[in-house]
Design an enzyme around this catalytic site. Structure first.
Site, short mmCIF file in Angstrom:
data_model
loop_
_atom_site.label_atom_id
_atom_site.label_comp_id
_atom_site.label_asym_id
_atom_site.label_seq_id
_atom_site.Cartn_x
_atom_site.Cartn_y
_atom_site.Cartn_z
N GLY A 1 29.36 114.47 33.92
CA GLY A 1 28.48 113.89 34.92
C GLY A 1 27.16 114.61 35.04
N ALA A 2 26.63 115.08 33.92
CA ALA A 2 25.45 115.95 33.95
C ALA A 2 24.13 115.21 33.80
CB ALA A 2 25.57 117.01 32.85
N SER A 3 24.15 113.90 33.86
CA SER A 3 22.91 113.15 33.65
C SER A 3 22.01 113.12 34.88
CB SER A 3 23.22 111.72 33.21
OG SER A 3 24.01 111.04 34.16
N ARG A 4 22.51 113.60 36.01
CA ARG A 4 21.68 113.64 37.23
C ARG A 4 22.36 114.52 38.28
NH1 ARG A 4 23.89 108.32 36.95
NH2 ARG A 4 22.02 107.71 35.82
N GLY A 5 21.66 114.71 39.39
CA GLY A 5 22.25 115.41 40.53
C GLY A 5 22.63 116.85 40.29
N GLY B 1 25.14 118.17 38.57
CA GLY B 1 25.44 118.51 37.19
C GLY B 1 24.20 118.83 36.39
N LYS C 1 28.12 109.15 31.13
CA LYS C 1 28.12 107.76 30.64
C LYS C 1 26.72 107.22 30.39
CE LYS C 1 30.83 104.71 32.46
NZ LYS C 1 31.47 103.85 33.48
N TYR D 1 39.88 108.48 49.29
CA TYR D 1 38.91 109.39 48.68
C TYR D 1 39.33 110.84 48.89
CZ TYR D 1 34.55 112.01 47.97
OH TYR D 1 33.61 112.92 47.55
N LYS E 1 39.90 113.89 45.99
CA LYS E 1 39.14 115.13 45.94
C LYS E 1 40.03 116.34 46.19
CE LYS E 1 35.41 115.46 45.17
NZ LYS E 1 34.66 115.49 43.89
#
Length: 275
Positions: free
Chosen positions: A12-16, A18, A37, A163, A167
């Site tokens: 999940g490193a494409s934003r935020g 990460g 993704k 949820y 978590k």
């Protein structure tokens, strides 16, 4: 402290958060596997594995962009193999990918629960399992899960138990893997923010961009993660850590630089954190 030459596999490193952890480590000259993704920038969210790869290299790191759906076990195994072959191993796994829907049992689509469980809980097991063979060969291996402290106050279950369960599953895996992987020298921890962080999750799932005035920037999580990942030989392991807590342990007392906006609004405490 330095992560120079270390290889980090970040889901999940494409934003935020990460992305922020990736850039922090890259400044040391680390090798970053951007596993997510998004191969094209989202019109609302921005960011892709390729834009982050460019940013990583711009600040001095080495990047490998891999499109990955963490729900696909075979794809995870292949991605770990590709990452290890490209950089000569894997030293750090950061399970950052996540899914959120704050709905109760009465209204939540079971398919949405499946998605949250597969990404939030199952993927942590799958990714950790696939990375373990490579982590065993590292001289200071780490697994870091982006998951909360285990707080069984009923308020965290009353409105969005599905949820919460997924978590908390991540955090329980942290505790379990810490014991299970002790003989391999792998440090396993969780990290969670004390306050909300200005990310897409807040903007689109938790109340909108107006909450950013009460949020901190993602770099506080990156700075906290950096200190965890620089701890050696399981000196710091088996803990469900809060970003502000670990930074205070490192001697930081002024957190004003982390505020997202120059605002007098009170910071909003994040889910699962005792006020």
């Amino acid at each position: 402290m330095s992560l120079k030459g270390k290889t980090l596999f970040i889901t999940g490193a494409s934003r935020g958060i990460g992305r922020e952890i990736a850039l922090k480590a890259a400044q040391d000259g680390a090798n970053i596997v951007i596993a997510a993704k998004s191969t094209q920038e989202h019109p609302k969210l921005g960011g892709s594995i390729f834009t982050v790869a460019q940013e990583v290299e711009a600040v001095g790191g080495q990047a490998l962009a891999l499109q990955l759906d963490v729900r696909d076990q075979d794809a995870v195994v292949l991605a770990m193999k590709q990452a290890a072959a490209h950089f000569g191993g894997i030293d750090i796994l950061i399970n950052n990918a996540g899914a959120i829907k704050l709905s109760g049992v009465e209204t939540l689509d079971p398919n949405r629960f499946d998605l949250m469980y597969q990404i939030n809980t199952r993927a942590v097991m799958v990714c950790s399992q696939a990375a373990l063979a490579y982590l065993k060969n590292s001289d200071n291996p780490h697994i870091l899960n982006l998951s909360p402290p285990l707080n069984l106050d009923e308020k965290w279950f009353a409105s969005y138990a599905p949820y919460t369960i997924t978590k908390y599953g991540m955090s329980m895996l942290t505790l379990g893997m810490n014991q299970e992987f002790a003989s391999y020298g792998v440090s396993v921890n969780s990290l969670w923010p004390r306050t909300i962080i200005a990310t897409a999750a807040i903007e689109f799932s938790l109340g909108g961009k107006q909450l950013f005035s009460r949020a901190r920037k993602p770099n506080i999580m990156a700075d906290a993660a950096y200190r965890i990942l620089n701890s050696e030989k399981r000196a710091l392991t088996g803990r469900l850590l809060i970003d502000e807590e670990i930074l205070r342990e490192s001697g930081i007392t002024d957190f004003s630089e982390y505020r997202y906006a120059d605002s007098e609004d009170e910071l909003m405490v994040d889910l699962f954190v005792k006020e």
